[in-house]
Design a protein around this motif. Structure first.
Motif, PDB file in Angstrom:
ATOM      1  N   PRO A   3      14.880   2.637  18.487  1.00 24.37           N
ATOM      2  CA  PRO A   3      14.192   3.346  17.404  1.00 24.37           C
ATOM      3  C   PRO A   3      14.203   2.536  16.109  1.00 24.37           C
ATOM      4  O   PRO A   3      15.033   1.645  15.918  1.00 24.37           O
ATOM      5  N   ILE A   4      13.282   2.868  15.200  1.00 29.21           N
ATOM      6  CA  ILE A   4      13.231   2.210  13.900  1.00 29.21           C
ATOM      7  C   ILE A   4      14.210   2.858  12.933  1.00 29.21           C
ATOM      8  O   ILE A   4      14.587   2.271  11.922  1.00 29.21           O
ATOM      9  N   LYS A   5      14.620   4.077  13.237  1.00 30.36           N
ATOM     10  CA  LYS A   5      15.531   4.800  12.364  1.00 30.36           C
ATOM     11  C   LYS A   5      16.992   4.556  12.757  1.00 30.36           C
ATOM     12  O   LYS A   5      17.300   4.234  13.899  1.00 30.36           O
ATOM     13  N   ALA A   6      17.885   4.756  11.774  1.00 29.37           N
ATOM     14  CA  ALA A   6      19.314   4.516  11.987  1.00 29.37           C
ATOM     15  C   ALA A   6      19.951   5.611  12.820  1.00 29.37           C
ATOM     16  O   ALA A   6      19.535   6.776  12.778  1.00 29.37           O
ATOM     17  N   GLU A   7      20.973   5.208  13.612  1.00 29.77           N
ATOM     18  CA  GLU A   7      21.808   6.116  14.389  1.00 29.77           C
ATOM     19  C   GLU A   7      20.992   7.009  15.326  1.00 29.77           C
ATOM     20  O   GLU A   7      21.276   8.191  15.510  1.00 29.77           O
ATOM     21  N   GLN A   8      19.959   6.426  15.898  1.00 30.25           N
ATOM     22  CA  GLN A   8      19.129   7.111  16.882  1.00 30.25           C
ATOM     23  C   GLN A   8      19.262   6.386  18.229  1.00 30.25           C
ATOM     24  O   GLN A   8      19.501   5.181  18.267  1.00 30.25           O
ATOM     25  N   THR A   9      19.108   7.138  19.323  1.00 29.13           N
ATOM     26  CA  THR A   9      19.327   6.569  20.651  1.00 29.13           C
ATOM     27  C   THR A   9      18.011   6.340  21.386  1.00 29.13           C
ATOM     28  O   THR A   9      16.994   6.972  21.106  1.00 29.13           O
ATOM     29  N   ALA A  10      18.071   5.403  22.319  1.00 31.54           N
ATOM     30  CA  ALA A  10      16.976   5.165  23.271  1.00 31.54           C
ATOM     31  C   ALA A  10      17.602   5.124  24.658  1.00 31.54           C
ATOM     32  O   ALA A  10      18.604   4.430  24.869  1.00 31.54           O
ATOM     33  N   THR A  11      17.039   5.863  25.612  1.00 38.44           N
ATOM     34  CA  THR A  11      17.601   5.955  26.959  1.00 38.44           C
ATOM     35  C   THR A  11      16.529   5.714  28.007  1.00 38.44           C
ATOM     36  O   THR A  11      15.421   6.261  27.902  1.00 38.44           O
ATOM     37  N   ALA A  12      16.869   4.902  28.976  1.00 40.35           N
ATOM     38  CA  ALA A  12      16.017   4.703  30.145  1.00 40.35           C
ATOM     39  C   ALA A  12      16.793   5.155  31.380  1.00 40.35           C
ATOM     40  O   ALA A  12      18.001   4.898  31.496  1.00 40.35           O
TER      41      ALA A  12
END
Length: 531
Positions: free
Chosen positions: A115-124
């Motif tokens: 993500p472009i934002k802080a403290e955000q997650t990305a999951t696959a």
């Protein structure tokens, strides 16, 4: 007669039992997965992790993160592979989000976009033969101050007012903003944020001291990240003074073009009295002669009137009294006369000039007609010609200026009291009468704001109409009638994408005025001393 012996009953039972066991073994078993004829496509369990040295809880913003390779085991046939929320690649293949298959012993990797934002997650989530594994990464904390831009005034300006109106935008890339995020010279700006709270528009009025004033914009986000985001300079001085100096004096500024030259903001103006084209650096207001008859004696100017910016470093100049079109190189100042293929000499006194990037043509008015000029060959063609139309039926008396509306593929031609929309595909025209008597001298269109600007010399103002040509309104006083830096005899106007203001050439002020397109507030960009 022979004797028939019956098979031993016990032996038969043993044979039948063995047959049943063999049949059961051949029909299934294993790990309970999908198998047929000993095909096993259910792999051993596996785990997806980040490579060594990469903290999955503090990855960069807006980047691709690839998992460490993991070898797939426990299958004896190609197993189906699918993914949600990312991409995968097998061995040295390409990353893909489309389903595929993998063989025993092959390695697989997963890629996600953070993500472009802080403290955000990305999951696959990767699925192989029914076995799932997830790959999750989280962006780090927000430590970046917001981005600030100033839309008005320009980087260097002069005003006779006690205060300076400043307007701009703010954006926090990795976090959010709160009320009070913007201060200008310590004064809190009015801030309007979007729904997500990470972008906004602001404006403020700041006090000025006599002379040069530094104006600094400070921005702070919700996490406390702050910094000086933008700075400009403003000079408080009487309107009669020169700015920034009287070097290269302006005698009679008429035509004006606002442009970005190699990402540097520049204004080009014509000064027919000085027989010159002058460039003005918007960063400091300084002036220099780009082309005149002293620098270049051949192909002399007679009365350079209007300007049009072409492609690259090409600037077109209409010489009203000479009946010529000049091509000036904005880098070198070298000019050449465009060789017009005009055997009937229809273009005698080109008062206006416009360039269309759509078809690469120049458009020039002459009395009751509009002509196109091929910039490569100089061929002159008729767009509309009312020279033989009875006077009472002509849509205009004499065109004083024109501009090209590339979005609607039309020309907007202006005479002193009406304006005409000419469709460049059909050449059909539509005449619009203004709702009050004016003395119009110049026209420009702002494609971003969908506005048409008309300069009125006698009334010392700029009016605007919306791009759909159904209303008119005062422009210079829009948002409040400011008494500072008033127009006296405006004669030319220019707008350009990315700028928050219009530039007006004023003959009596002997200078250029910037007008904020939102508030109508004005400042001086560059001028010579006046009485």
């Amino acid at each position: 007669m022979g004797t028939v012996q019956r098979p031993n009953r016990l032996i038969l039972l043993v044979i039948l039992g063995l047959s049943a066991v063999l049949a059961a073994c051949s029909s299934g078993g294993g790990k309970g997965g999908s198998s047929s004829g000993n095909r096993d496509t259910t792999p051993d369990s596996f785990t997806l992790t980040t490579p060594s040295g990469v903290d999955p809880t503090k990855v960069d913003f807006g980047t691709a993160v690839v998992s460490a390779p993991v070898k797939i085991t426990g299958i004896n046939a190609p197993a189906p592979v699918s993914i949600q929320g990312g991409e995968f690649k097998i061995e040295s293949g390409a990353f893909s989000s489309s389903a595929g298959t993998i063989s025993n012993g092959q390695s697989i990797q997963v890629r996600v976009q953070t993500p472009i934002k802080a403290e955000q997650t990305a999951t696959a989530i990767l699925t192989i033969g029914g076995v799932e594994a997830s790959f999750t990464v989280t962006t780090g904390p927000d430590t970046t101050p917001p981005e600030v831009s100033i839309l008005f005034p320009p980087p260097a300006s002069m005003t006779e007012g006690q205060t300076l109106f400043v307007r701009g935008t703010v954006k926090d890339l990795h976090g959010a903003l709160e009320a009070g995020a913007i201060t200008v010279n310590g004064v809190e700006a009015d801030l309007v944020l979007n729904d997500s709270g990470d972008e906004g528009e602001w404006q403020v009025e700041v006090e000025l001291e006599d002379g040069l004033n530094a104006v600094a914009v400070t921005a702070v986000d919700a996490k406390g990240n702050s910094g000086v985001g933008a700075e400009i300079e403003a000079t408080k001085a009487p309107i009669t003074e020169a700015f920034p100096s009287d070097d290269v004096p302006l005698k009679d500024p008429i035509g004006v073009v606002l442009s970005n030259e190699n990402d540097h903001p520049i204004i080009f103006i014509t000064d027919p009295t000085a027989k010159s084209v002058i460039s003005i650096d918007l960063m400091d207001g300084s002036r220099k002669v780009l082309s005149d008859n002293a620098i270049q004696t051949d192909d002399p100017f007679d009365f350079p009137w209007r300007l049009a910016k072409g492609e690259g470093s090409t600037l077109y100049v209409s010489d009203r009294d000479k009946g010529s079109i000049f091509v000036v190189d904005t880098q070198t100042g070298i000019r050449t006369a465009l060789s017009l293929q005009d055997p009937l000499n229809k273009i005698k006194e080109p008062k206006g000039i416009a360039y269309s990037p759509v078809d690469g043509q120049l458009y020039v008015p002459q009395d009751h007609s509009v002509f196109s000029i091929d910039t490569e060959t100089g061929d002159v063609s008729i767009v509309v010609d009312y020279s033989s139309t009875p006077l009472a039926e002509r849509p205009f008396l004499s065109i004083v200026d024109l501009t090209v509306d590339t979005k609607k593929n039309r020309i907007l031609a202006l005479d002193n009291a009406t304006y005409v929309s000419i469709n460049l595909t059909s050449n059909d025209d539509e005449t619009f009468s203004l709702n009050e008597r004016i003395y119009a001298v110049s026209i420009a269109i702002d494609q971003e704001a969908n506005r048409i600007y008309i300069v009125e010399a006698i009334k010392s103002r700029v009016a605007y109409l919306d791009g759909d040509l159904n209303q008119s309104s005062s422009f210079s006083t829009f948002g409040g009638d400011s008494s500072e830096n008033r127009l006296v005899e405006p004669w030319g106007i220019s707008v350009a994408p990315g700028f928050g203001f219009a530039v007006v050439a004023d003959r009596k002020l002997k200078g250029l005025v910037a007008i904020d397109i939102e508030s109508g507030r004005r400042v001086i960009i560059s001028k010579s001393a006046t009485q």
